[in-house]
Motif scaffolding. Structure first.
Motif, PDB file in Angstrom:
ATOM      1  N   LEU A  45      48.053  36.843  33.735  1.00 48.39           N
ATOM      2  CA  LEU A  45      46.636  37.108  33.967  1.00 48.39           C
ATOM      3  C   LEU A  45      46.094  38.275  33.152  1.00 48.39           C
ATOM      4  N   LEU A  46      46.959  39.035  32.498  1.00 49.99           N
ATOM      5  CA  LEU A  46      46.492  40.210  31.760  1.00 49.99           C
ATOM      6  C   LEU A  46      45.498  39.864  30.650  1.00 49.99           C
ATOM      7  N   PRO A  47      45.739  38.829  29.811  1.00 53.99           N
ATOM      8  CA  PRO A  47      44.728  38.509  28.783  1.00 53.99           C
ATOM      9  C   PRO A  47      43.377  38.124  29.381  1.00 53.99           C
ATOM     10  N   MET A  48      43.387  37.326  30.454  1.00 56.00           N
ATOM     11  CA  MET A  48      42.127  36.930  31.090  1.00 56.00           C
ATOM     12  C   MET A  48      41.396  38.146  31.655  1.00 56.00           C
ATOM     13  N   THR A  49      42.136  39.059  32.256  1.00 59.90           N
ATOM     14  CA  THR A  49      41.516  40.257  32.817  1.00 59.90           C
ATOM     15  C   THR A  49      40.931  41.145  31.724  1.00 59.90           C
ATOM     16  N   ARG A  50      41.660  41.285  30.620  1.00 54.53           N
ATOM     17  CA  ARG A  50      41.150  42.104  29.515  1.00 54.53           C
ATOM     18  C   ARG A  50      39.885  41.509  28.919  1.00 54.53           C
ATOM     19  N   ASP A  51      39.838  40.189  28.792  1.00 52.96           N
ATOM     20  CA  ASP A  51      38.636  39.550  28.252  1.00 52.96           C
ATOM     21  C   ASP A  51      37.431  39.801  29.160  1.00 52.96           C
ATOM     22  N   MET A  52      37.637  39.715  30.473  1.00 49.39           N
ATOM     23  CA  MET A  52      36.523  39.991  31.393  1.00 49.39           C
ATOM     24  C   MET A  52      36.090  41.446  31.316  1.00 49.39           C
ATOM     25  N   GLU A  53      37.048  42.355  31.132  1.00 49.49           N
ATOM     26  CA  GLU A  53      36.698  43.773  31.029  1.00 49.49           C
ATOM     27  C   GLU A  53      35.916  44.058  29.751  1.00 49.49           C
ATOM     28  N   LYS A  54      36.208  43.289  28.679  1.00 54.97           N
ATOM     29  CA  LYS A  54      35.422  43.446  27.451  1.00 54.97           C
ATOM     30  C   LYS A  54      33.979  43.022  27.650  1.00 54.97           C
ATOM     31  N   TRP A  55      33.751  42.113  28.597  1.00 54.68           N
ATOM     32  CA  TRP A  55      32.386  41.687  28.924  1.00 54.68           C
ATOM     33  C   TRP A  55      31.735  42.612  29.952  1.00 54.68           C
ATOM     34  N   ARG A  56      32.316  43.811  30.110  1.00 52.89           N
ATOM     35  CA  ARG A  56      31.801  44.850  31.001  1.00 52.89           C
ATOM     36  C   ARG A  56      31.849  44.431  32.476  1.00 52.89           C
ATOM     37  N   VAL A  57      32.828  43.612  32.808  1.00 59.43           N
ATOM     38  CA  VAL A  57      33.079  43.288  34.208  1.00 59.43           C
ATOM     39  C   VAL A  57      33.996  44.372  34.785  1.00 59.43           C
ATOM     40  N   PRO A  58      33.709  44.925  35.937  1.00 57.07           N
ATOM     41  CA  PRO A  58      34.603  45.940  36.526  1.00 57.07           C
ATOM     42  C   PRO A  58      36.034  45.418  36.674  1.00 57.07           C
ATOM     43  N   ARG A  59      36.976  46.317  36.498  1.00 62.79           N
ATOM     44  CA  ARG A  59      38.377  45.894  36.500  1.00 62.79           C
ATOM     45  C   ARG A  59      38.765  45.221  37.812  1.00 62.79           C
ATOM     46  N   ALA A  60      38.375  45.772  38.922  1.00 63.10           N
ATOM     47  CA  ALA A  60      38.744  45.184  40.212  1.00 63.10           C
ATOM     48  C   ALA A  60      38.174  43.777  40.355  1.00 63.10           C
ATOM     49  N   LEU A  61      36.903  43.593  39.953  1.00 61.59           N
ATOM     50  CA  LEU A  61      36.286  42.273  40.051  1.00 61.59           C
ATOM     51  C   LEU A  61      36.944  41.282  39.095  1.00 61.59           C
ATOM     52  N   ALA A  62      37.301  41.745  37.893  1.00 63.69           N
ATOM     53  CA  ALA A  62      37.969  40.866  36.933  1.00 63.69           C
ATOM     54  C   ALA A  62      39.325  40.396  37.454  1.00 63.69           C
ATOM     55  N   ILE A  63      40.066  41.312  38.080  1.00 60.04           N
ATOM     56  CA  ILE A  63      41.377  40.937  38.631  1.00 60.04           C
ATOM     57  C   ILE A  63      41.211  39.941  39.773  1.00 60.04           C
ATOM     58  N   ILE A  64      40.232  40.171  40.628  1.00 58.16           N
ATOM     59  CA  ILE A  64      40.008  39.260  41.762  1.00 58.16           C
ATOM     60  C   ILE A  64      39.619  37.871  41.270  1.00 58.16           C
ATOM     61  N   CYS A  65      38.760  37.804  40.252  1.00 52.74           N
ATOM     62  CA  CYS A  65      38.366  36.498  39.699  1.00 52.74           C
ATOM     63  C   CYS A  65      39.576  35.774  39.097  1.00 52.74           C
ATOM     64  N   SER A  66      40.433  36.497  38.400  1.00 47.66           N
ATOM     65  CA  SER A  66      41.633  35.882  37.830  1.00 47.66           C
ATOM     66  C   SER A  66      42.555  35.351  38.918  1.00 47.66           C
ATOM     67  N   LEU A  67      42.716  36.140  39.983  1.00 49.23           N
ATOM     68  CA  LEU A  67      43.557  35.700  41.096  1.00 49.23           C
ATOM     69  C   LEU A  67      42.978  34.464  41.780  1.00 49.23           C
ATOM     70  N   VAL A  68      41.673  34.405  41.919  1.00 51.64           N
ATOM     71  CA  VAL A  68      41.039  33.241  42.544  1.00 51.64           C
ATOM     72  C   VAL A  68      41.294  31.992  41.715  1.00 51.64           C
ATOM     73  N   VAL A  69      41.212  32.108  40.386  1.00 54.62           N
ATOM     74  CA  VAL A  69      41.478  30.958  39.515  1.00 54.62           C
ATOM     75  C   VAL A  69      42.900  30.448  39.703  1.00 54.62           C
ATOM     76  N   VAL A  70      43.871  31.370  39.715  1.00 56.71           N
ATOM     77  CA  VAL A  70      45.274  30.967  39.867  1.00 56.71           C
ATOM     78  C   VAL A  70      45.512  30.348  41.243  1.00 56.71           C
ATOM     79  N   ILE A  71      44.951  30.946  42.289  1.00 60.22           N
ATOM     80  CA  ILE A  71      45.147  30.422  43.643  1.00 60.22           C
ATOM     81  C   ILE A  71      44.552  29.026  43.772  1.00 60.22           C
ATOM     82  N   VAL A  72      43.381  28.803  43.174  1.00 64.44           N
ATOM     83  CA  VAL A  72      42.756  27.480  43.246  1.00 64.44           C
ATOM     84  C   VAL A  72      43.607  26.440  42.524  1.00 64.44           C
ATOM     85  N   VAL A  73      44.100  26.792  41.334  1.00 61.83           N
ATOM     86  CA  VAL A  73      44.923  25.847  40.569  1.00 61.83           C
ATOM     87  C   VAL A  73      46.210  25.524  41.309  1.00 61.83           C
ATOM     88  N   LEU A  74      46.902  26.555  41.803  1.00 64.23           N
ATOM     89  CA  LEU A  74      48.134  26.315  42.550  1.00 64.23           C
ATOM     90  C   LEU A  74      47.865  25.536  43.833  1.00 64.23           C
TER      91      LEU A  74
END
Length: 390
Positions: A45-74
């Motif tokens: 999830l690190l590349p996805m989180t870094r890309d969201m942070e480059k779009w000025r998304v807060p780090r905590a929110l970017a991590i939560i969004c990445s986790l939601v994507v993985v949880i939904v897929v699994l």
């Protein structure tokens, strides 16, 4: 005063250290296993989180969004597999009756051709599978244990993943505390290299599983096999186990096809489909997707799978391949441990590295020869010019 110890003492200490490490892994399994899974998901999830942070998304929110994507897929994958298993179990009576008829035909054939005595059905089942009560009791106990462990892991792993990603800068500064200032740039470069290689390997492995599952499912659908998508996905996941995985992945749908149709040729066609897909995966898909950044030889992979299964069970077998790949990258990056990286490397990778080294050496020699030839030509021109001036 320097004390020199005998050489065998060092190897004894290393052996005792390995034994202590295995004991710690087994003793603190409840803590270390979720941490290992969390580290694996954090790297993914690190590349996805870094890309969201480059779009000025807060780090905590970017991590939560990445986790939601993985949880939904699994969750979708688990839901699909559970639905397929529920449908498959509804046909167990039909499959059992077909196996009984097939067993009678085989016994009749062996009796007519070779004079082998027909065995009683109950006796055959008892001798082959053992006591049904003991098997069911053991299976029920292990299922309850695995379910409890899985529920605990699903609640703890996301928290660990969040912490790894959120405090990654702090963990980097913690690592620098053990390194001198003049060595931090080299250590940071090594860590980035390890991180990028492991990320590409794990993400490439996931892509290979998806492609192989599509090819397996397409082949089984063309043959008209029931539950083709389920068997295709199941076999693609098992491809991470060298040699053994493809055998297990092809045996189950072949036996199911044999039980449902009663024709041996249909089961053979199923096995041929998996062999063809395995050929494509080993020679074209994996080298193209994963590349030559890291490649583990089958012997080391099988040993890692056995050790992982012995220490942490099924979870250890899942983690063994990414872990052995990570260790190989670390061994290759640290010069004293490079022999161990060479031991884990695949033969094709070693040949590629050697051919690349020979090519670089050949290019250097050829460039040196060209420079020497140019210098000789310039000297000849200078001599001719001097003679003309004279």
């Amino acid at each position: 005063m320097e004390i020199k110890l005998p050489g065998y003492f060092k190897y004894v200490v290393i052996l005792l250290g390995l034994i202590l490490l295995i004991w710690l892994l087994q003793t603190f399994k409840a803590i270390l296993m979720p941490l290992a899974f969390a580290l694996l998901f954090a790297l993914l999830l690190l590349p996805m989180t870094r890309d969201m942070e480059k779009w000025r998304v807060p780090r905590a929110l970017a991590i939560i969004c990445s986790l939601v994507v993985v949880i939904v897929v699994l969750g979708l994958v688990i839901w699909f597999i559970s639905m397929q298993l529920a449908s498959l179990t509804s046909e167990l009576d039909t499959i059992g009756n077909n196996f009984d008829k097939l067993l009678i035909k085989v016994q009749d054939f062996l009796h007519d051709k070779f004079g082998i005595r027909r065995s009683n059905k109950s006796e055959f089942i008892q001798n082959t599978f053992g006591s049904l009560r003991e098997v069911s009791t053991t299976f029920l106990g292990s299922t309850i244990s695995m379910t409890t462990g899985a529920l605990a892991a699903f609640t703890v792993v996301p928290i660990f993943v969040f912490c790894f990603l959120y405090y990654r800068d702090h963990l980097q500064q913690f690592l620098f505390k053990f390194v001198a200032k003049d060595r931090r740039a080299y250590v940071m470069h090594t860590v980035d290299n390890i991180q990028s290689v492991v990320q590409s390997y794990i993400s490439g492995l996931m892509i290979v599983i998806v492609i192989v599952s599509m090819l397996n499912s397409a082949g089984l659908l063309l043959l008209g096999v029931k539950y083709a998508i389920f068997f295709g996905v199941f076999a693609s996941i098992l491809t991470i186990i060298p040699y053994i995985g493809i055998m297990i992945g092809a045996t189950l749908p072949a036996l199911f096809t044999l039980a449902t149709t009663g024709h041996l040729i249909d089961a053979v066609l199923v096995v041929l489909v998996f062999m063809f897909v395995q050929f494509l995966e080993g020679n074209f898909i994996t080298p193209y997707v994963v590349g030559s950044k890291v490649s583990i030889n089958p012997f080391a992979a099988i040993i890692a799978l056995l050790l992982g299964g012995e220490i942490w069970g099924a979870a250890g077998m899942i983690l063994s391949i990414p872990l052995i790949a990570t260790l190989k990258v670390i061994f290759d990056a640290y010069e004293p441990l490079q022999p161990f990286g060479f031991l884990l490397a695949d033969i094709d990778e070693v040949k590629t590295q050697k051919s690349g080294q020979f090519k670089q050496l050949f290019d250097k020699l050829r460039e040196k020869a060209r420079r020497k030839r140019r210098e000789e030509e310039l000297e000849e021109k200078l001599e001719e010019k001097q003679e003309q001036e004279q």
